[in-house]
Design a protein around this motif. Structure first.
Motif, PDB file in Angstrom:
ATOM      1  N   GLY A  40      76.394 -10.577 -17.979  1.00 12.20           N
ATOM      2  CA  GLY A  40      76.997 -10.198 -19.270  1.00 12.20           C
ATOM      3  C   GLY A  40      76.070  -9.396 -20.169  1.00 12.20           C
ATOM      4  N   ASP A  96      76.273  -6.305 -21.104  1.00 10.67           N
ATOM      5  CA  ASP A  96      77.039  -5.471 -22.043  1.00 10.67           C
ATOM      6  C   ASP A  96      76.271  -4.223 -22.489  1.00 10.67           C
ATOM      7  N   ASP A  98      75.143  -0.193 -22.873  1.00 12.00           N
ATOM      8  CA  ASP A  98      75.857   1.066 -23.143  1.00 12.00           C
ATOM      9  C   ASP A  98      75.817   1.988 -21.933  1.00 12.00           C
ATOM     10  N   ARG A 113      79.315  -4.546 -13.593  1.00 14.22           N
ATOM     11  CA  ARG A 113      79.919  -5.681 -14.333  1.00 14.22           C
ATOM     12  C   ARG A 113      79.207  -5.923 -15.660  1.00 14.22           C
ATOM     13  N   ASN A 114      78.067  -5.277 -15.864  1.00 12.03           N
ATOM     14  CA  ASN A 114      77.254  -5.506 -17.061  1.00 12.03           C
ATOM     15  C   ASN A 114      77.373  -4.377 -18.077  1.00 12.03           C
ATOM     16  N   ALA A 152      79.267  -2.312 -21.102  1.00 14.30           N
ATOM     17  CA  ALA A 152      80.187  -2.535 -22.230  1.00 14.30           C
ATOM     18  C   ALA A 152      81.373  -1.572 -22.155  1.00 14.30           C
ATOM     19  N   GLY A 164      81.317   2.348 -21.667  1.00  9.94           N
ATOM     20  CA  GLY A 164      79.950   2.613 -21.206  1.00  9.94           C
ATOM     21  C   GLY A 164      79.924   3.639 -20.077  1.00  9.94           C
ATOM     22  N   LYS A 186      88.069  -1.086 -19.231  1.00  4.69           N
ATOM     23  CA  LYS A 186      86.942  -0.811 -20.144  1.00  4.69           C
ATOM     24  C   LYS A 186      86.727   0.682 -20.360  1.00  4.69           C
TER      25      LYS A 186
END
Ligand SMILES: NC(=O)c1ccc[n+]([C@@H]2O[C@H](COP(=O)([O-])OP(=O)(O)OC[C@H]3O[C@@H](n4cnc5c(N)ncnc54)[C@H](O)[C@@H]3O)[C@@H](O)[C@H]2O)c1
Length: 336
Positions: free
Chosen positions: A225, A227, A229, A246-247, A249, A252, A274
């Motif tokens: 997690g 998140d 950019d 998966r990491n 944001a 991104g 996303k």
């Protein structure tokens, strides 16, 4: 002049060759330093990279610097004696991609040390004058040669749109990942997280400015997690790409620098929900002036990446030693 020639896989010989003849817009450069790249090692070991196959003797090495010792008829003779870093490519000036400014994407590109074009593990090379960039005296020969991998890092950061305050994940702490970490910082990233399987390489990443390092073997990368950019994949390892994505944001950017498997499964619904941007880079265009300024102003340290220096007769050792995890950048000095 002397040239180190790959005559067949795993067999390199030092040969005597005539000096290259210059076209009007070219300069002759006496080579001072050449960095060893993983692609040189692939050509040395296997005689090919994908569709690029070494079918005739080839001079390896494309990360090069030196001094201008002769100029073509259309080049200002005032450039004689200038120390330069070489951008090792020759696009077709009339191609659609060149005219659009993305000359690295020109399908007819001639690139050093890519069959059948010779590279720079030799005493002298020729290059179009606009791809021989003057370097100031405070930049070493080694750093001048390493403007090439630095250019890869710049191209990656530009594609990733890294701006002040960005948080960036980089997978792979080889020379490219570490250069990317330095460039991310120079571009204003406030948190740079680097993963590598190898402990020595994670240590190097911290030394070169990473804020945090991760061991993917002892960390659940999928559910971390972070998140971030931007995510720069610089290992070529499929698990690194699949877990790294998966990491990222929402909105991104994911930039594929590492070259690994040709086809990889990606989480499409995640990319859609996303609105992630997934792209690659292929080398660089218009990066040398930026690279030289980043080094000149101390924003990027290339000298400390150098872990070994070899003469022209020692190219096989230079190639083999460059793959050791404790080695970062190996340099060949054709004049030594
Ligand atoms: N796209 C381009 O234009 C371009 C240009 C230059 C290099 N490259 C590619 O960039 C990549 C990196 O180059 P390099 O010279 O630093 O290579 P390198 O082999 O020295 O470094 C790769 C690093 O990735 C690490 N690694 C392996 N699996 C991993 C995993 N699952 N998670 C995290 N780290 C992992 C390795 O331990 C190693 O330290 C290579 O694939 C190279 O071909 C691409």
């Amino acid at each position: 002049m002397k040239a180190s020639v790959l005559v067949r896989p795993r067999s390199v010989e030092v040969e005597s060759r005539p000096l290259p003849e210059l076209e009007a817009d070219e300069v002759l450069v006496r080579i001072s330093a050449v960095g060893v790249c993983g692609s040189d090692v692939h050509y040395f070991n296997e005689g090919r990279i994908g569709d690029f196959v070494v079918k005739s003797p080839l001079v390896l090495g494309h990360e090069a610097a030196g001094t201008i010792v002769a100029v073509g008829t259309a080049v200002n003779p005032g450039r004689l004696g200038e120390r330069v870093s070489i951008e090792p490519q020759r696009p077709n000036p009339h191609s659609k991609q060149t005219l659009a400014g993305a000359y690295n994407l020109d399908p007819s590109m001639e690139f050093y040390a890519t069959p059948p074009v010779d590279g720079a593990f030799m005493e002298y090379v020729k290059i179009q004058s606009h791809f021989a960039f003057a370097v100031p005296d405070e930049i070493s020969d080694e750093a001048a040669a390493l403007m090439e991998p630095l250019s890869v890092g710049i191209a990656a950061m530009q594609k990733a749109q890294v701006t002040p305050g960005a948080r960036v994940l980089i997978t792979g702490a080889g020379p490219i990942g570490i250069i990317c970490a330095q460039v991310a910082k120079a571009y204003g990233a406030t948190e740079v997280i680097v993963s590598d399987l190898n402990g020595q390489r994670r240590e190097k990443a911290l030394h070169f400015g990473a804020d945090r390092v991760i061991d993917p073997m002892s960390t659940d990368m999928v559910n971390l997690g972070l998140d971030v950019d931007a995510f720069i994949e610089a290992s070529g390892a499929t698990p690194a790409l699949q877990s790294g994505i998966r990491n990222v944001a929402p909105a991104g950017r994911i930039v594929l620098v590492g070259m690994g498997a040709d086809e990889v499964a990606l989480p499409i619904s995640l990319i859609q929900s996303k609105e992630l941007v997934v792209t690659g880079i292929f080398r660089y265009a218009n990066t040398w002036p930026i690279a030289i300024d980043l080094v000149r102003t101390g924003k990027v340290d290339l000298d400390s990446l150098v872990t070994g220096v070899y003469g022209l007769a020692e190219v096989p050792q230079a190639l083999l030693n460059s793959t050791k995890p404790e080695s970062m950048k190996t340099i060949v000095r054709p004049g030594v």
